[in-house]
Design an enzyme around this catalytic site. Sequence first.
Site, PDB file in Angstrom:
ATOM      1  N   TRP A 184       0.802  -1.183   0.068  1.00 19.17           N
ATOM      2  CA  TRP A 184       0.073   0.133  -0.058  1.00 19.17           C
ATOM      3  C   TRP A 184       0.802   1.161   0.008  1.00 19.17           C
ATOM      4  O   TRP A 184       1.858   1.274   0.736  1.00 19.17           O
ATOM      5  CB  TRP A 184      -0.941  -0.043   1.268  1.00 19.17           C
ATOM      6  CG  TRP A 184      -1.693   1.334   1.245  1.00 19.17           C
ATOM      7  CD1 TRP A 184      -2.780   1.662   0.465  1.00 19.17           C
ATOM      8  CD2 TRP A 184      -1.103   2.609   1.973  1.00 19.17           C
ATOM      9  NE1 TRP A 184      -3.053   3.051   0.616  1.00 19.17           N
ATOM     10  CE2 TRP A 184      -2.279   3.437   1.613  1.00 19.17           C
ATOM     11  CE3 TRP A 184      -0.160   2.707   3.023  1.00 19.17           C
ATOM     12  CZ2 TRP A 184      -2.157   4.741   2.201  1.00 19.17           C
ATOM     13  CZ3 TRP A 184      -0.320   4.131   3.718  1.00 19.17           C
ATOM     14  CH2 TRP A 184      -1.290   5.159   3.216  1.00 19.17           C
ATOM     15  N   GLU A 225      -3.010  -2.974  -2.621  1.00 22.72           N
ATOM     16  CA  GLU A 225      -4.261  -2.440  -1.963  1.00 22.72           C
ATOM     17  C   GLU A 225      -4.559  -1.229  -2.482  1.00 22.72           C
ATOM     18  O   GLU A 225      -3.533   0.008  -2.625  1.00 22.72           O
ATOM     19  CB  GLU A 225      -3.922  -2.342  -0.406  1.00 22.72           C
ATOM     20  CG  GLU A 225      -4.917  -1.596   0.433  1.00 22.72           C
ATOM     21  CD  GLU A 225      -4.727  -1.561   2.017  1.00 22.72           C
ATOM     22  OE1 GLU A 225      -3.561  -1.825   2.345  1.00 22.72           O
ATOM     23  OE2 GLU A 225      -5.574  -1.174   2.691  1.00 22.72           O
ATOM     24  N   LYS A 227      -7.059   2.378  -3.086  1.00 24.35           N
ATOM     25  CA  LYS A 227      -7.842   3.326  -2.002  1.00 24.35           C
ATOM     26  C   LYS A 227      -8.249   4.419  -2.767  1.00 24.35           C
ATOM     27  O   LYS A 227      -7.847   4.841  -3.955  1.00 24.35           O
ATOM     28  CB  LYS A 227      -6.760   3.883  -1.115  1.00 24.35           C
ATOM     29  CG  LYS A 227      -7.267   4.802   0.023  1.00 24.35           C
ATOM     30  CD  LYS A 227      -6.363   4.860   1.123  1.00 24.35           C
ATOM     31  CE  LYS A 227      -6.580   5.648   2.398  1.00 24.35           C
ATOM     32  NZ  LYS A 227      -5.802   5.762   3.574  1.00 24.35           N
ATOM     33  N   ASP A 258      -9.608  -3.194   1.203  1.00 21.56           N
ATOM     34  CA  ASP A 258      -9.753  -2.437   2.552  1.00 21.56           C
ATOM     35  C   ASP A 258     -11.170  -1.953   2.903  1.00 21.56           C
ATOM     36  O   ASP A 258     -11.665  -1.092   2.084  1.00 21.56           O
ATOM     37  CB  ASP A 258      -8.760  -1.296   2.783  1.00 21.56           C
ATOM     38  CG  ASP A 258      -8.582  -0.931   4.172  1.00 21.56           C
ATOM     39  OD1 ASP A 258      -9.899  -0.567   4.759  1.00 21.56           O
ATOM     40  OD2 ASP A 258      -7.648  -0.798   4.831  1.00 21.56           O
ATOM     41  N   HIS A 261     -11.842   1.741   2.546  1.00 23.67           N
ATOM     42  CA  HIS A 261     -11.128   2.731   1.255  1.00 23.67           C
ATOM     43  C   HIS A 261     -12.061   2.850   0.070  1.00 23.67           C
ATOM     44  O   HIS A 261     -11.522   3.296  -1.026  1.00 23.67           O
ATOM     45  CB  HIS A 261      -9.988   1.791   0.935  1.00 23.67           C
ATOM     46  CG  HIS A 261      -8.728   1.855   1.428  1.00 23.67           C
ATOM     47  ND1 HIS A 261      -7.573   1.313   1.227  1.00 23.67           N
ATOM     48  CD2 HIS A 261      -8.535   2.404   2.905  1.00 23.67           C
ATOM     49  CE1 HIS A 261      -6.720   1.516   2.122  1.00 23.67           C
ATOM     50  NE2 HIS A 261      -7.395   2.015   3.189  1.00 23.67           N
ATOM     51  N   HIS A 285      -8.715  -6.257   3.909  1.00 21.47           N
ATOM     52  CA  HIS A 285      -8.308  -5.529   5.257  1.00 21.47           C
ATOM     53  C   HIS A 285      -9.772  -5.143   6.145  1.00 21.47           C
ATOM     54  O   HIS A 285     -10.444  -4.225   5.416  1.00 21.47           O
ATOM     55  CB  HIS A 285      -7.632  -4.294   4.929  1.00 21.47           C
ATOM     56  CG  HIS A 285      -6.035  -4.541   4.836  1.00 21.47           C
ATOM     57  ND1 HIS A 285      -5.188  -3.554   4.698  1.00 21.47           N
ATOM     58  CD2 HIS A 285      -5.226  -5.534   5.074  1.00 21.47           C
ATOM     59  CE1 HIS A 285      -4.070  -3.725   5.024  1.00 21.47           C
ATOM     60  NE2 HIS A 285      -3.965  -5.393   5.121  1.00 21.47           N
ATOM     61  N   ASP A 293     -12.030   7.205   6.262  1.00 22.68           N
ATOM     62  CA  ASP A 293     -11.352   5.975   6.534  1.00 22.68           C
ATOM     63  C   ASP A 293     -10.712   6.059   7.834  1.00 22.68           C
ATOM     64  O   ASP A 293      -9.375   6.072   7.948  1.00 22.68           O
ATOM     65  CB  ASP A 293     -10.240   5.926   5.453  1.00 22.68           C
ATOM     66  CG  ASP A 293      -9.120   4.649   5.718  1.00 22.68           C
ATOM     67  OD1 ASP A 293      -9.768   3.443   6.222  1.00 22.68           O
ATOM     68  OD2 ASP A 293      -8.077   4.942   4.963  1.00 22.68           O
ATOM     69  N   ASP A 295     -10.593   3.985  10.487  1.00 18.51           N
ATOM     70  CA  ASP A 295      -9.938   2.706  11.013  1.00 18.51           C
ATOM     71  C   ASP A 295     -10.267   2.467  12.444  1.00 18.51           C
ATOM     72  O   ASP A 295      -9.566   2.186  13.350  1.00 18.51           O
ATOM     73  CB  ASP A 295      -8.314   2.764  10.882  1.00 18.51           C
ATOM     74  CG  ASP A 295      -8.038   2.766   9.423  1.00 18.51           C
ATOM     75  OD1 ASP A 295      -8.199   1.689   8.993  1.00 18.51           O
ATOM     76  OD2 ASP A 295      -7.552   3.600   9.035  1.00 18.51           O
ATOM     77  N   ASP A 325      -7.383  -4.249   9.580  1.00 21.02           N
ATOM     78  CA  ASP A 325      -6.692  -3.008   9.744  1.00 21.02           C
ATOM     79  C   ASP A 325      -7.478  -2.030  10.219  1.00 21.02           C
ATOM     80  O   ASP A 325      -8.415  -1.471   9.916  1.00 21.02           O
ATOM     81  CB  ASP A 325      -6.433  -2.771   8.384  1.00 21.02           C
ATOM     82  CG  ASP A 325      -5.664  -1.420   7.945  1.00 21.02           C
ATOM     83  OD1 ASP A 325      -5.040  -0.767   9.179  1.00 21.02           O
ATOM     84  OD2 ASP A 325      -5.570  -1.180   6.806  1.00 21.02           O
TER      85      ASP A 325
END
Length: 418
Positions: A184, A225, A227, A258, A261, A285, A293, A295, A325
């Site tokens: 990433w 990955e 995004k 992810d 993302h 993820h 995003d 997380d 993640d």
Amino acid sequence: MNTQQAYEWARSWYGELGVDVQAALDRMANIAISIHCWQGDDVQGFENSSQELGGGLAVTGNYPGRARSIDELRSDFEVAHALIPGTHRFNLHASYGDFGGGQVDRDAIDVEHFSSWMDWAQSIGIGLDFNPTFFSHPKADDGWTLSHQDRSIREFWIEHGRRCRRIGAAMGARLGTPCITNVWIPDGSKDQPIDRLGPRLNLEAALDAIFSEPFESTHLLDAVECKLFGIGSESYVVGSHEFYLGYAISRKTLLCLDAGHFHPTEVISDKISAVMGYLDQILLHVSRGVRWDSDHVVTLNEELMAINQEIVRGRFLDRVHIGLDFFDASINRVAAWVIGTRNVQKALLQALLEPTPMLRELEHGGDLTGRLAWQEHLKTAPFQAVWDHFCEREEVPGGISWLDRVREYEQQVLSKRH
Ligand code: RNT
Ligand code: ZN
């Protein structure tokens, strides 16, 4: 009713719908989740530098007890792992190498800096996954790495990527389980760029250079990955979904999806069935974005359920690798690992307990009313009894009792870190 009686009752409840609970538990016991190292220390790593977290990544909160050393991180993870049913994997970033107090730049890291991680992983019987670290570095401070317009910067990062694959392959060979090495990069632009194409061509060439060295797929699996946007890359991200989907299909790498993302109403649960026809394997993820995003720690919400339903309904369990993640520094970090991982497992187990043939029949027969009624009915199935039985079988605390152990560890160890 004791837990055994509760389980027996739940088992017959599911059994009446044609669900084999025992088979679901046997399947569950063999599914390893790739647990990310970076929840344990707020994505700091162990490079002995004063570099701040970059790449548009943001960890908020100042809950005491962050792991400050490799030993602390290992110890914290072992506590978490012992509270999660099954045997899992640890997902390292290149910045977490064992540099023995010295400084080793990203284009100089080597297998030796990860040998103590491999020793440790072997000693506790887990596999490792890996990630090159294309952020939190002076050569990434302007937000560009592999797609940088300056060739020497690109070459620096290409060298990093190549070394990381060698390290990943060594981990896979040593531990006897392929190491997924996931790329990433943060590259992108805050405001509207004139040139959207050039950086993408640079990235394509840089990735090809990184992936040119062949390794056994039993040792190393490459993932890329995508995004949509990041902090500081709101208008343009070089490695977008379309870019990496095309790259992964044409180069036969894994694609990493992810959950944080994409656009806020765009879900990865819908993407799994769309990409699996073109890709051999993918990496997830599993994360939770709140408005962006962000997380957040993964909760047992509808999208987590949907992701796992898609994996199970599509029979993709052997082709979809589940990684986590998220990073939250506002709560106990060991608890964050336990809560997030157990939630993924709960969603997975619920998906395995779904009477899918019956639901499919309703759908195919056009009975959409029945389909909705059953979908909603299943949400309150006697799942807790099956989960607790699974935890008992795997010799970890069921229910909420794992929290006692985390609190004890906090009192004895984490609270003493200043
Ligand atoms: C960033 C990506 C990436 C990182 C980790 C730390 O948006 O999700 O996976 O979170 O590499
Ligand atoms: Zn991610």
